[in-house]
Design a protein around this motif. Structure first.
Motif, PDB file in Angstrom:
ATOM      1  N   ARG A 202      -7.758   0.087  -5.869  1.00  0.00           N
ATOM      2  CA  ARG A 202      -8.988   0.841  -5.685  1.00  0.00           C
ATOM      3  C   ARG A 202     -10.166  -0.150  -5.388  1.00  0.00           C
ATOM      4  O   ARG A 202      -9.958  -1.383  -5.648  1.00  0.00           O
ATOM      5  CB  ARG A 202      -9.180   1.760  -6.778  1.00  0.00           C
ATOM      6  CG  ARG A 202      -9.325   1.079  -8.247  1.00  0.00           C
ATOM      7  CD  ARG A 202      -9.334   2.050  -9.179  1.00  0.00           C
ATOM      8  NE  ARG A 202      -9.316   1.259 -10.427  1.00  0.00           N
ATOM      9  CZ  ARG A 202      -9.810   1.668 -11.586  1.00  0.00           C
ATOM     10  NH1 ARG A 202     -10.084   3.083 -11.953  1.00  0.00           N
ATOM     11  NH2 ARG A 202      -9.764   0.960 -12.805  1.00  0.00           N
TER      12      ARG A 202
ATOM     13  N   ASP B 206       0.829  -1.028   0.250  1.00  0.00           N
ATOM     14  CA  ASP B 206       0.025  -0.258  -0.129  1.00  0.00           C
ATOM     15  C   ASP B 206       0.852   1.197  -0.101  1.00  0.00           C
ATOM     16  O   ASP B 206       1.116   1.676   1.093  1.00  0.00           O
ATOM     17  CB  ASP B 206      -0.949  -0.180   1.083  1.00  0.00           C
ATOM     18  CG  ASP B 206      -2.067   0.834   1.173  1.00  0.00           C
ATOM     19  OD1 ASP B 206      -1.991   1.902   0.233  1.00  0.00           O
ATOM     20  OD2 ASP B 206      -2.782   1.165   2.185  1.00  0.00           O
TER      21      ASP B 206
ATOM     22  N   ALA C  55       0.816   9.918   0.572  1.00  0.00           N
ATOM     23  CA  ALA C  55      -0.582   9.925   0.510  1.00  0.00           C
ATOM     24  C   ALA C  55      -1.100  10.168  -1.039  1.00  0.00           C
ATOM     25  O   ALA C  55      -2.011   9.783  -1.345  1.00  0.00           O
ATOM     26  CB  ALA C  55      -1.220  11.019   1.433  1.00  0.00           C
ATOM     27  N   SER C  56      -0.251  10.738  -1.718  1.00  0.00           N
ATOM     28  CA  SER C  56      -0.539  11.062  -3.282  1.00  0.00           C
ATOM     29  C   SER C  56       0.323  10.067  -4.068  1.00  0.00           C
ATOM     30  O   SER C  56       0.195  10.197  -5.177  1.00  0.00           O
ATOM     31  CB  SER C  56       0.161  12.527  -3.434  1.00  0.00           C
ATOM     32  OG  SER C  56       1.273  12.628  -3.429  1.00  0.00           O
TER      33      SER C  56
ATOM     34  N   TYR D 124       3.058   4.506   4.825  1.00  0.00           N
ATOM     35  CA  TYR D 124       3.169   4.507   3.410  1.00  0.00           C
ATOM     36  C   TYR D 124       4.235   3.531   3.032  1.00  0.00           C
ATOM     37  O   TYR D 124       5.623   3.667   3.357  1.00  0.00           O
ATOM     38  CB  TYR D 124       3.288   5.742   2.829  1.00  0.00           C
ATOM     39  CG  TYR D 124       2.151   6.944   3.380  1.00  0.00           C
ATOM     40  CD1 TYR D 124       1.004   6.850   2.768  1.00  0.00           C
ATOM     41  CD2 TYR D 124       2.717   7.697   4.182  1.00  0.00           C
ATOM     42  CE1 TYR D 124       0.004   7.809   3.044  1.00  0.00           C
ATOM     43  CE2 TYR D 124       1.771   8.853   4.743  1.00  0.00           C
ATOM     44  CZ  TYR D 124       0.249   8.810   4.243  1.00  0.00           C
ATOM     45  OH  TYR D 124      -0.672   9.629   4.593  1.00  0.00           O
TER      46      TYR D 124
ATOM     47  N   ASP E 169      -4.278   4.137   1.248  1.00  0.00           N
ATOM     48  CA  ASP E 169      -5.610   4.090   1.100  1.00  0.00           C
ATOM     49  C   ASP E 169      -6.232   2.751   1.595  1.00  0.00           C
ATOM     50  O   ASP E 169      -7.607   2.764   1.498  1.00  0.00           O
ATOM     51  CB  ASP E 169      -6.066   4.292  -0.299  1.00  0.00           C
ATOM     52  CG  ASP E 169      -5.687   3.642  -1.219  1.00  0.00           C
ATOM     53  OD1 ASP E 169      -4.839   2.290  -0.877  1.00  0.00           O
ATOM     54  OD2 ASP E 169      -6.054   3.669  -2.343  1.00  0.00           O
TER      55      ASP E 169
ATOM     56  N   ASN F  34       0.040   4.482  -1.074  1.00  0.00           N
ATOM     57  CA  ASN F  34      -0.588   5.609  -0.775  1.00  0.00           C
ATOM     58  C   ASN F  34      -1.416   5.720   0.372  1.00  0.00           C
ATOM     59  O   ASN F  34      -2.101   6.575   0.737  1.00  0.00           O
ATOM     60  CB  ASN F  34      -1.238   6.287  -2.013  1.00  0.00           C
ATOM     61  CG  ASN F  34      -2.393   5.014  -2.582  1.00  0.00           C
ATOM     62  OD1 ASN F  34      -2.710   4.080  -1.969  1.00  0.00           O
ATOM     63  ND2 ASN F  34      -3.103   5.312  -3.431  1.00  0.00           N
TER      64      ASN F  34
ATOM     65  N   TYR G  87      -2.302   1.382  -9.017  1.00  0.00           N
ATOM     66  CA  TYR G  87      -2.995   1.862  -7.610  1.00  0.00           C
ATOM     67  C   TYR G  87      -4.202   1.054  -7.562  1.00  0.00           C
ATOM     68  O   TYR G  87      -5.117   1.172  -8.332  1.00  0.00           O
ATOM     69  CB  TYR G  87      -3.170   3.288  -7.376  1.00  0.00           C
ATOM     70  CG  TYR G  87      -1.836   4.090  -7.322  1.00  0.00           C
ATOM     71  CD1 TYR G  87      -1.067   3.913  -6.097  1.00  0.00           C
ATOM     72  CD2 TYR G  87      -1.187   4.717  -8.209  1.00  0.00           C
ATOM     73  CE1 TYR G  87       0.249   4.489  -5.994  1.00  0.00           C
ATOM     74  CE2 TYR G  87       0.135   5.372  -8.528  1.00  0.00           C
ATOM     75  CZ  TYR G  87       0.792   5.219  -7.247  1.00  0.00           C
ATOM     76  OH  TYR G  87       1.849   6.035  -7.231  1.00  0.00           O
TER      77      TYR G  87
END
Length: 488
Positions: free
Chosen positions: A315, A287, A385-386, A357, A291, A289, A313
């Protein structure tokens, strides 16, 4: 999930109930590990690669090219790793099924997880070249962890059907059916198999309800991860598509869950395109980013002048077909995009800084250093985070201050990688393999491994560890390529 059994994903329009005789289960064999520096623990920690339950993750190293193959486990501790706390296992080790033979490739891939539900991680070893009478090649050996690890027995699984060639080419231990418990998954050259909870037995192998792989795909590995909101793991299958006039990389995605397994399968990438890859060291997940979804990283040495890697990424809807591709010419990435660098030959994802992160290590195993050819280099890029950031990137090779050894031509530093916290400080440590390292006085491609520690600011070479096969009692053997594989 109520499975419909089939002969394998590459064998269309044929189904059968699997009833295959168990070849080898050693339920109480004592392995020859006494006195080899094996730390014992009183209770399991539940960590997926803590084989003795002492609360530290352990480092498993595969060396499949030496005399049938070896797996060496170096136990983690607050002070890191040392050959003094280790066990090496071959198919000649008492209690391990089979016999070491040159073509076995024992340790070609190594996975871990609590297969028997006792709280201790077990060692899962693929040997796709194993020869079994009246069976296709390949096996998977499970060696039990415990308070006295690897001393309570081992179990061998072999090809479930006549079509399951190179069984054990790849393994994964993640939750396939969404019930909260991990499942063992095994792929062969053109087949996918899985085992229900509590039924990891020779006749417990199940295939998808829907055939998913074309006949001309040759698999080299599988990676399971939490890539979507299915509540179960999805699986990235990677290898090559072999056609009459070409052989190209191939990456597919199988969605897990409680439905008709195999019906939700798609091709992520194939051919000489960004995001496609064939080889196991060039695929990793984590992981990046933060999320809550795993992200997929695939390296491809054939894309870009000197190689590349692609990040997709995760999702809720699952992995996208396209991702973001980086080369050594990308802003902030150390190095330069030079021909034959093999940037992306190995990748590993883990949180080296402990900030929540996951970070990314990328090997360029043919990078030239100080005018010496093919020394090899490793780059660390940080998560945020980005997503992946190239700000504050780091670079390490054998001419870096603090890294043991010397930058010599043909070392191939960074040919294998792993990022996991082995000293329990909440920061992942980087294990680096160099298959071309020569061990004096007369070695050639003996191979070696290094461990660089994670810190709040990234990796450090301070107190770095290094070792090769001789540190574990094995003689110098030309072409051994020690540490060619690290456990996922």
């Amino acid at each position: 999930m109520t499975p419909k059994l089939r002969t394998g994903v590459g064998s269309p329009d044929r189904s059968t109930t699997l009833r295959v005789r168990t070849l080898a289960v050693v339920t109480a064999a004592v392995l020859a590990v006494a006195g080899l520096g094996v730390p014992a623990a009183a209770a399991p920690s539940g960590l997926p690669d803590d084989f003795n339950g002492d609360g530290y993750r352990d480092l498993a190293i595969g060396t499949p090219k030496a005399s049938g193959g070896t797996v060496t486990v170096v136990f983690g501790s607050a002070s890191g790793v040392s050959p003094a706390r280790s066990v090496s296992i071959t198919q000649n080790t008492p209690g391990i099924p089979g016999t070491s033979e040159s073509e076995d490739k024992f340790g070609d891939n190594v996975t871990s997880g609590d297969v028997d539900g006792d709280g201790y991680a077990d060692l899962i070893i693929g040997a796709p070249g194993e020869r079994i009478t009246d069976r296709p090649t390949g096996s998977v050996t499970i060696v039990r962890g415990g308070a006295k690890p690897f001393a309570t027995g081992a179990q061998m699984l072999t090809a479930p059907t006549a079509e399951a060639h190179a069984f054990g080419e790849g393994t994964s231990f993640t939750d396939l059916d969404g019930d909260g418990d991990a499942n063992l998954v095994v792929v062969g050259s053109n087949s996918f198999w899985w085992y229900e909870d509590g039924n990891v037995t020779q006749d417990g192998a199940l295939a998808p309800k829907v055939n998913l792989l074309p006949a001309n795909v040759r698999l080299y590995g599988v990676v399971g991860g939490n890539f979507s909101s299915t509540g179960s793991s999805d699986y990235v299958l990677h290898g090559q598509r072999i056609d009459t006039n070409s052989t190209t990389s191939y990456v597919g995605l199988l969605r897990g869950g409680s439905g008709d397994l195999g019906s939700a399968y798609s091709v992520l990438a194939e051919g000489a395109t960004a995001g496609s890859t064939a080889w196991e060291p060039a695929v990793s997940r984590g992981d990046i980013n933060g999320d809550g979804f795993d992200d997929l990283v695939t390296g491809n040495t054939a894309v870009g002048l000197g190689g590349s890697f692609t990040v997709r990424y995760g999702r809720a809807a699952g992995l996208p077909a396209a991702g973001t591709t980086y080369t050594q010419n990308s802003p902030g990435v150390p190095g330069a995009n030079e021909e034959f660098d093999s940037f992306g030959a190995a990748v590993a994802v883990g949180d080296a800084t402990g900030d929540g992160y996951a970070d990314l290590a990328v090997g360029a195993s043919y990078e030239d250093v100080n005018d010496r050819r093919n020394v090899g280099n490793v780059v660390l890029l940080k998560g945020s985070a980005s997503g992946l950031s190239t700000s504050g990137a780091q670079s390490f090779h054998q001419a870096t201050t603090g890294v043991p050894g010397a930058a010599e031509a043909g070392d191939h530093f960074g040919s294998s990688l792993r990022l996991r916290d082995i000293n329990g400080n909440g920061r992942a440590d980087l294990a680096v393999g160099a298959f071309g390292e020569d061990v004096l006085p007369n070695g050639y491609d003996d191979g070696a491994a290094w461990v660089l520690r994670g810190t709040a600011s990234g990796l450090t070479a301070t107190d770095a560890a290094s070792f090769n096969a001789t540190d574990f009692g094995y003689p110098v053997v030309e072409g051994r390529k020690f540490a060619d594989v690290f456990a996922r």
